[in-house]
Design a protein around this motif. Structure first.
Motif, PDB file in Angstrom:
ATOM      1  N   THR A  84     101.728   5.980   7.791  1.00  0.00           N
ATOM      2  CA  THR A  84     101.947   5.605   9.189  1.00  0.00           C
ATOM      3  C   THR A  84     100.994   6.373  10.097  1.00  0.00           C
ATOM      4  OG1 THR A  84     104.297   5.147   8.793  1.00  0.00           O
ATOM      5  CG2 THR A  84     103.622   5.496  11.071  1.00  0.00           C
ATOM      6  N   ILE A  85     100.290   5.630  10.936  1.00  0.00           N
ATOM      7  CA  ILE A  85      99.438   6.209  11.962  1.00  0.00           C
ATOM      8  C   ILE A  85     100.197   6.110  13.278  1.00  0.00           C
ATOM      9  CG2 ILE A  85      97.145   6.189  13.017  1.00  0.00           C
ATOM     10  CD1 ILE A  85      97.001   6.349   9.973  1.00  0.00           C
ATOM     11  N   SER A  86     100.239   7.199  14.036  1.00  0.00           N
ATOM     12  CA  SER A  86     100.939   7.169  15.320  1.00  0.00           C
ATOM     13  C   SER A  86      99.966   7.442  16.458  1.00  0.00           C
ATOM     14  CB  SER A  86     102.064   8.202  15.342  1.00  0.00           C
ATOM     15  OG  SER A  86     101.530   9.512  15.360  1.00  0.00           O
ATOM     16  N   THR A  87     100.353   7.039  17.641  1.00  0.00           N
ATOM     17  CA  THR A  87      99.537   7.301  18.824  1.00  0.00           C
ATOM     18  C   THR A  87     100.435   7.458  20.041  1.00  0.00           C
ATOM     19  OG1 THR A  87      97.728   6.499  20.239  1.00  0.00           O
ATOM     20  CG2 THR A  87      99.221   4.840  19.342  1.00  0.00           C
ATOM     21  N   ALA A  88      99.959   8.242  20.992  1.00  0.00           N
ATOM     22  CA  ALA A  88     100.655   8.359  22.272  1.00  0.00           C
ATOM     23  C   ALA A  88     100.318   7.183  23.174  1.00  0.00           C
ATOM     24  CB  ALA A  88     100.274   9.674  22.956  1.00  0.00           C
ATOM     25  N   GLY A  89      99.359   6.355  22.736  1.00  0.00           N
ATOM     26  CA  GLY A  89      99.031   5.164  23.519  1.00  0.00           C
ATOM     27  C   GLY A  89      97.571   5.019  23.858  1.00  0.00           C
ATOM     28  N   VAL A  90      96.677   5.355  22.913  1.00  0.00           N
ATOM     29  CA  VAL A  90      95.236   5.206  23.130  1.00  0.00           C
ATOM     30  C   VAL A  90      94.867   3.753  22.885  1.00  0.00           C
ATOM     31  CG1 VAL A  90      92.935   5.999  22.466  1.00  0.00           C
ATOM     32  CG2 VAL A  90      94.873   7.579  22.375  1.00  0.00           C
ATOM     33  N   VAL A  91      94.791   2.978  23.945  1.00  0.00           N
ATOM     34  CA  VAL A  91      94.628   1.522  23.833  1.00  0.00           C
ATOM     35  C   VAL A  91      93.344   1.156  23.108  1.00  0.00           C
ATOM     36  CG1 VAL A  91      94.319  -0.614  25.165  1.00  0.00           C
ATOM     37  CG2 VAL A  91      96.077   1.049  25.836  1.00  0.00           C
ATOM     38  N   THR A  92      92.252   1.855  23.398  1.00  0.00           N
ATOM     39  CA  THR A  92      90.980   1.536  22.738  1.00  0.00           C
ATOM     40  C   THR A  92      91.090   1.745  21.224  1.00  0.00           C
ATOM     41  OG1 THR A  92      90.285   3.792  23.312  1.00  0.00           O
ATOM     42  CG2 THR A  92      89.508   1.994  24.721  1.00  0.00           C
ATOM     43  N   GLY A  93      91.795   2.788  20.809  1.00  0.00           N
ATOM     44  CA  GLY A  93      91.986   3.035  19.384  1.00  0.00           C
ATOM     45  C   GLY A  93      92.880   2.003  18.733  1.00  0.00           C
ATOM     46  N   ILE A  94      93.913   1.574  19.446  1.00  0.00           N
ATOM     47  CA  ILE A  94      94.797   0.525  18.909  1.00  0.00           C
ATOM     48  C   ILE A  94      94.012  -0.756  18.697  1.00  0.00           C
ATOM     49  CG2 ILE A  94      96.843  -0.880  19.342  1.00  0.00           C
ATOM     50  CD1 ILE A  94      97.890   1.443  21.102  1.00  0.00           C
ATOM     51  N   ASN A  95      93.185  -1.107  19.673  1.00  0.00           N
ATOM     52  CA  ASN A  95      92.385  -2.331  19.549  1.00  0.00           C
ATOM     53  C   ASN A  95      91.380  -2.228  18.405  1.00  0.00           C
ATOM     54  OD1 ASN A  95      93.710  -3.677  21.627  1.00  0.00           O
ATOM     55  ND2 ASN A  95      92.342  -2.857  23.204  1.00  0.00           N
ATOM     56  N   ARG A  96      90.806  -1.056  18.205  1.00  0.00           N
ATOM     57  CA  ARG A  96      89.900  -0.863  17.070  1.00  0.00           C
ATOM     58  C   ARG A  96      90.662  -1.027  15.755  1.00  0.00           C
ATOM     59  NH1 ARG A  96      87.621   4.156  18.085  1.00  0.00           N
ATOM     60  NH2 ARG A  96      85.748   3.227  18.991  1.00  0.00           N
ATOM     61  N   PHE A  97      91.864  -0.466  15.691  1.00  0.00           N
ATOM     62  CA  PHE A  97      92.731  -0.586  14.511  1.00  0.00           C
ATOM     63  C   PHE A  97      92.990  -2.063  14.199  1.00  0.00           C
ATOM     64  CE2 PHE A  97      96.726  -0.636  12.219  1.00  0.00           C
ATOM     65  CZ  PHE A  97      96.761   0.541  11.486  1.00  0.00           C
ATOM     66  N   ILE A  98      93.278  -2.840  15.233  1.00  0.00           N
ATOM     67  CA  ILE A  98      93.538  -4.281  15.062  1.00  0.00           C
ATOM     68  C   ILE A  98      92.265  -4.996  14.617  1.00  0.00           C
ATOM     69  CG2 ILE A  98      94.253  -6.404  16.217  1.00  0.00           C
ATOM     70  CD1 ILE A  98      95.845  -4.563  18.180  1.00  0.00           C
ATOM     71  N   ASP A  99      91.148  -4.711  15.291  1.00  0.00           N
ATOM     72  CA  ASP A  99      89.876  -5.370  14.957  1.00  0.00           C
ATOM     73  C   ASP A  99      89.489  -5.112  13.502  1.00  0.00           C
ATOM     74  OD1 ASP A  99      89.669  -6.306  17.553  1.00  0.00           O
ATOM     75  OD2 ASP A  99      88.341  -4.681  18.212  1.00  0.00           O
ATOM     76  N   ASN A 100      89.773  -3.897  13.022  1.00  0.00           N
ATOM     77  CA  ASN A 100      89.429  -3.534  11.645  1.00  0.00           C
ATOM     78  C   ASN A 100      90.472  -3.997  10.631  1.00  0.00           C
ATOM     79  OD1 ASN A 100      87.145  -2.258  12.626  1.00  0.00           O
ATOM     80  ND2 ASN A 100      88.031  -0.211  12.584  1.00  0.00           N
TER      81      ASN A 100
END
Length: 354
Positions: free
Chosen positions: A193-209
């Motif tokens: 599990t990868i967690s984030t406090a809410g880095v939107v750019t990183g979430i979008n990169r995660f989705i794109d990849n």
């Protein structure tokens, strides 16, 4: 450690193949090195007996095979174990071993940064000085060292320790790939599990990849304006944008996302907050909410009573239409629970290890 010498740990198979070629070693030897590090969990190059002595001596000369150094250990009454590790001189991190009550689930909570780039109001790590991102080998070695100490293998790995994982995106994802690779540590993607406090750019990169791992977002307040007082990241990555990324995650990857919600009385547990949280859950649809009682008190906030937690959770379960889980606080008595990782109690107290 000699900076000019490459580190064997934390390298992917393809990187080890390239390294072997550069050293004049047959590329196929890389798979033996890779398996020795991650499958066999070797701690010395002398243990790589599938390699000739000549190759082992060359690797000793041209590469390094380091370990992060154990500092202290505390053991909770519930079986949780917290460790400090020195990753470099003057740089300490914490890692937590969390076994389930039935012993079937064995989770390692690992750190991705020394300190943190953020300052969430409920989190002790944010009080520490930020001293940099961890290298991939330092992330991977947390798992290797904890497993060696506890003499057991993890069933789950969560990037929920010190630091914001998506601010160290490439090292974190590289470590996750090594954990997941069947020729590496061989953990299923749903056990990472990868967690984030809410880095939107990183979430979008995660989705794109199209990363295959479980994903968790620390929500902690459902009000777009009030969330900034709890999590400063909301100023750069507003809640509306964060929720857009969460919906995109569930739609494009067709997977469930987890919202983590630290319950803070008089801050985010009122009826209006519960109603907003229900609307968020319904709008995202494919999600679950993990609620966690506040564990820290340095802000002047208090931990909710069992009655307050029960009332809040009951409302969510009745209205949200998504799974609501109360994660409790394993390791709280050793400052090892959610939001408590700040090297407290380990540096100044003796270990209660038998």
């Amino acid at each position: 450690m000699k900076e000019e010498h490459p580190v064997l740990k934390g390298k992917t198979l393809s990187e080890l193949q390239a390294l072997c070629t550069s050293l004049g070693i047959e590329a196929y030897r890389a798979k033996q090195i890779y398996a020795g590090i991650y499958k066999s969990r070797y701690t010395s190059l002398d243990q790589f007996t599938t390699l000739s002595k000549e190759i082992r001596e060359l690797l000793k000369e041209k590469t390094v095979f380091p370990e992060i150094k154990l500092g202290r250990e505390l053991i909770s009454k519930d079986g949780t174990r917290k460790f400090t590790f020195d990753v470099e001189p003057g740089k300490e991190i914490e890692t937590v071993w969390i076994p389930s009550a039935d012993g079937e689930r064995k989770t390692i909570c690992i750190s991705s940064q020394v300190g943190c780039t953020l300052n969430c109001s409920f989190c002790a790590t944010g009080l520490l000085e930020y001293k940099g991102n961890l290298q991939t080998w330092q992330i991977v070695d947390q798992v290797l060292q904890v497993e060696k100490i506890v003499q057991d293998r993890a069933t789950n790995i969560v990037f929920m320790g010190m630091g914001e994982p998506l601010h160290n995106y490439f090292s974190v994802m590289k470590a996750a790939h090594i954990f997941h690779d069947m020729d590496g540590m061989g953990l299923g993607a749903k056990r990472i599990t990868i967690s984030t406090a809410g880095v939107v750019t990183g979430i979008n990169r995660f989705i794109d990849n199209k990363e295959p791992y479980n994903f968790a977002i620390s929500l902690n307040h459902p009000n777009p304006n009030a969330r900034s007082s709890v999590m400063d990241i909301n100023k750069k990555h507003p809640l509306e944008k964060l929720l857009e990324s969460a919906r995109r995650f569930t739609q494009e990857l067709d997977r469930m996302i987890t919202f983590e919600y630290v319950m803070i009385p008089d801050v985010n547990m009122g009826k209006e907050n519960a109603e907003r949280l229900v609307r968020i859950a319904r709008s995202v649809n494919k999600c679950k909410i993990n609620v966690i009682p506040l564990n820290t008190d340095f802000t002047g906030w208090r931990r909710p009573t069992e009655e307050e937690v029960g009332e809040f959770v009951s409302y969510l379960r009745a209205k949200a239409g998504v799974p609501i889980l109360n994660r409790q606080s394993p390791g709280r008595d050793i400052n090892g629970a959610c939001g408590m990782l700040a090297l407290k109690g380990v540096r100044n107290e003796g270990s209660n290890k038998n």
